[in-house]
Design an enzyme around this catalytic site. Structure first.
Site, PDB file in Angstrom:
ATOM      1  N   SER A 126      -1.768  -5.603   5.729  1.00 60.57           N
ATOM      2  CA  SER A 126      -1.406  -6.545   6.729  1.00 60.57           C
ATOM      3  C   SER A 126      -2.377  -7.364   6.966  1.00 60.57           C
ATOM      4  CB  SER A 126      -0.801  -5.731   7.894  1.00 60.57           C
ATOM      5  OG  SER A 126      -0.619  -6.693   9.033  1.00 60.57           O
ATOM      6  N   TYR A 151      -1.959   0.242  14.936  1.00 63.16           N
ATOM      7  CA  TYR A 151      -1.326   0.059  13.734  1.00 63.16           C
ATOM      8  C   TYR A 151      -2.304  -0.781  12.894  1.00 63.16           C
ATOM      9  CZ  TYR A 151       1.114  -2.870  10.652  1.00 63.16           C
ATOM     10  OH  TYR A 151       1.698  -3.528   9.264  1.00 63.16           O
ATOM     11  N   LYS A 155      -4.227  -0.144   9.162  1.00 64.69           N
ATOM     12  CA  LYS A 155      -4.282  -0.737   7.824  1.00 64.69           C
ATOM     13  C   LYS A 155      -5.737  -0.951   7.447  1.00 64.69           C
ATOM     14  CE  LYS A 155       0.027  -1.117   7.365  1.00 64.69           C
ATOM     15  NZ  LYS A 155       0.605  -0.243   6.270  1.00 64.69           N
TER      16      LYS A 155
HETATM   17  C1  WQD Z   1       5.368 -13.320  16.218  1.00 65.67           C
HETATM   18  C2  WQD Z   1       5.185 -14.391  17.200  1.00 65.67           C
HETATM   19  C3  WQD Z   1       4.985 -13.502  19.362  1.00 65.67           C
HETATM   20  C4  WQD Z   1       9.277 -11.990  19.818  1.00 65.67           C
HETATM   21  C5  WQD Z   1       3.298  -8.141  13.619  1.00 65.67           C
HETATM   22  C6  WQD Z   1       2.315  -7.258  12.885  1.00 65.67           C
HETATM   23  C7  WQD Z   1       2.368  -7.601  11.341  1.00 65.67           C
HETATM   24  C8  WQD Z   1       3.506  -7.490  10.882  1.00 65.67           C
HETATM   25  C9  WQD Z   1       4.596  -8.436  11.548  1.00 65.67           C
HETATM   26  C10 WQD Z   1       4.318  -5.329   9.931  1.00 65.67           C
HETATM   27  C11 WQD Z   1       4.129 -13.774  18.351  1.00 65.67           C
HETATM   28  C12 WQD Z   1       6.207 -14.244  19.184  1.00 65.67           C
HETATM   29  C13 WQD Z   1       7.943 -12.387  19.019  1.00 65.67           C
HETATM   30  C14 WQD Z   1       9.658 -12.591  20.978  1.00 65.67           C
HETATM   31  C15 WQD Z   1       8.066 -14.197  20.976  1.00 65.67           C
HETATM   32  N1  WQD Z   1       3.901  -6.048  10.957  1.00 65.67           N
HETATM   33  N2  WQD Z   1       7.665 -13.606  19.867  1.00 65.67           N
HETATM   34  N3  WQD Z   1       9.315 -13.728  21.585  1.00 65.67           N
HETATM   35  O1  WQD Z   1       3.084  -9.832  16.167  1.00 65.67           O
HETATM   36  O2  WQD Z   1       2.860 -11.746  14.603  1.00 65.67           O
HETATM   37  O3  WQD Z   1       3.125  -9.442  13.703  1.00 65.67           O
HETATM   38  O4  WQD Z   1       4.817  -8.032  13.175  1.00 65.67           O
HETATM   39  O5  WQD Z   1       4.659  -5.507   8.807  1.00 65.67           O
HETATM   40  O6  WQD Z   1       1.226  -6.750  10.989  1.00 65.67           O
HETATM   41  O7  WQD Z   1       1.197  -7.811  13.596  1.00 65.67           O
HETATM   42  O8  WQD Z   1       5.034 -10.564  14.713  1.00 65.67           O
HETATM   43  O9  WQD Z   1       7.348 -11.280  15.084  1.00 65.67           O
HETATM   44  O10 WQD Z   1       6.397  -9.704  16.739  1.00 65.67           O
HETATM   45  O11 WQD Z   1       5.577 -12.069  16.800  1.00 65.67           O
HETATM   46  O12 WQD Z   1       7.682 -15.229  21.525  1.00 65.67           O
HETATM   47  O13 WQD Z   1      10.662 -11.805  21.336  1.00 65.67           O
HETATM   48  O14 WQD Z   1       6.447 -14.543  17.908  1.00 65.67           O
HETATM   49  O15 WQD Z   1       4.672 -13.665  20.628  1.00 65.67           O
HETATM   50  O16 WQD Z   1       3.456 -15.128  18.771  1.00 65.67           O
HETATM   51  P1  WQD Z   1       3.474 -10.451  14.923  1.00 65.67           P
HETATM   52  P2  WQD Z   1       6.200 -10.827  15.872  1.00 65.67           P
END
Ligand code: WQD
Length: 339
Positions: A126, A151, A155
């Site tokens: 990741s 998490y 990785k």
């Molecule tokens: C993306 C952006 C949130 C929800 C994680 C793991 C990565 C992978 C994918 C496994 C951020 C914003 C989100 C919401 C928002 N995991 N957001 N409102 O955290 O980048 O990555 O998940 O494979 O390894 O680190 O993904 O989709 O949670 O967030 O504003 O209701 O969307 O703040 O900036 P993230 P995410």
């Protein structure tokens, strides 16, 4: 046909990868304990490919039961290891569960790869291994910074374990695929992201809000130092990501002399902000999304996106789909699964 074992094959990326492997002439089998998948992906895969895939409902932390799967299926040519707990937020509250599960299952699968002579191994890593990267885009040589969650640390640890193992075990070669933000669904809308737990990733939260499962959604912060104040991410369509695994396997099989352990970024090589992603959804679907701006979310990195040149050069992989196709396919999947 070369036989490939996919751990976590009933999950989101695992199921899409099994379809791509089968489209490319591989025979696949899955080990998935269904802790975060309900097995419905197998029915979807059957409708898409016309072929039944065998899933062994085995906990990979049980070495005895894991070995039995290899004994029953001689001649496995490659392993793609997806199976892991993957909630960033949950890992903060349950670190020991994450370290036990993600590391122990990896160690058992590696031990079986060595014992049963499986030459090729692909690991689901990741972009979170980079932590809060200071240089963008990140390349495969960008050094690890402090992991933002247990998490992410599993990785980082997984990559190091595999690196040491493949140096010592000349019979197994590995590729570590660092995913950026996987999203979207198969164009048939027969498989897609369907976590057992409440979605926390941006794209499923958008589609659940649009379909009415949520009254509204929150954009976590609009005061970052980015072009519109919201975070930047590299969204990769799950179909493109699935094909990256197939191309990695084909590369390893065609290059037995390859280095013991290779690292590749699996991102499209550019960033989209959270607000841009929301606007792309509204444009593609004609749906007005009910969202409000809220405070930042702990653990979020401001911006991260890939330098994707190495994957293009080494395995001839170039993602074909952008944010609008991601939103279109995610919406079609949400509508179908909500019927
Ligand atoms: C993306 C952006 C949130 C929800 C994680 C793991 C990565 C992978 C994918 C496994 C951020 C914003 C989100 C919401 C928002 N995991 N957001 N409102 O955290 O980048 O990555 O998940 O494979 O390894 O680190 O993904 O989709 O949670 O967030 O504003 O209701 O969307 O703040 O900036 P993230 P995410």
């Amino acid at each position: 046909m070369k036989k490939v074992l996919v751990t976590g094959g009933c999950g989101y990326i695992g199921s899409h990868t099994m379809v791509d492997l089968m489209d490319n002439g591989f025979e696949v089998l899955s080990i998935d304990n269904l802790s975060n998948a309900d097995g419905s992906a197998l029915a979807g895969i059957r409708k898409i490919t016309g072929q039944r895939v065998r899933n062994y409902k085995v906990n990979l932390c049980d070495l005895k039961k894991t070995r039995q799967v290899f004994e029953k299926n001689p001649g496995i040519s490659g392993i793609i290891h997806f199976a892991a707990l993957k909630s960033v937020e949950e890992s903060v509250f349950e670190p020991l569960r994450y370290f036990h599960n993600n590391n122990e299952s990896l160690l058992n699968v590696l031990a079986c790869a060595q014992e049963f002579g499986v030459p090729d191994f692909i690991f689901s890593s990741s972009c979170s291994v980079y932590g809060n990267a200071t240089e963008l885009p990140v390349t495969e040589n960008t050094p690890f910074r402090e992991a933002e969650s247990p998490y992410a640390r599993t990785k980082q640890m997984g990559e190091k374990i595999i690196g040491d193992f493949t140096k010592a075990a000349p019979t197994v070669k590995a590729m570590l695929l660092r995913y950026f933000n996987p999203a979207g669904a198969h164009p048939s809308a027969l498989i897609g992201e369907s976590p057992r737990t409440k979605a926390s990733n941006l794209v499923p939260v958008i589609t659940e809000t649009a379909i009415g499962k949520r009254a509204s959604m929150t954009v976590f912060g609009s005061d970052y130092d980015t072009r519109d104040g919201s975070c930047v991410r590299d969204f990769i369509h799950v179909m493109d990501l699935a094909n990256a695994h197939t191309k990695c396997l084909q590369f390893l099989m065609a290059n037995p002399q390859a280095v013991p352990c290779e690292v590749l970024n699996a991102g499209i090589g550019s960033g989209v902000t959270v607000l841009e992603a929301i606007h792309a959804f509204e444009k593609v679907t004609g749906q007005r999304l009910n969202y409000q701006i809220g405070p930042r979310r702990a653990g979020d990195v401001v911006a991260i996106y890939a330098n994707a040149e190495k994957a293009a050069r080494l395995i001839g992989w170039a993602p074909q789909r952008g944010i609008e196709e991601i939103m279109r396919s995610a919406w079609e999947w949400e509508q179908r699964r909500s019927r």
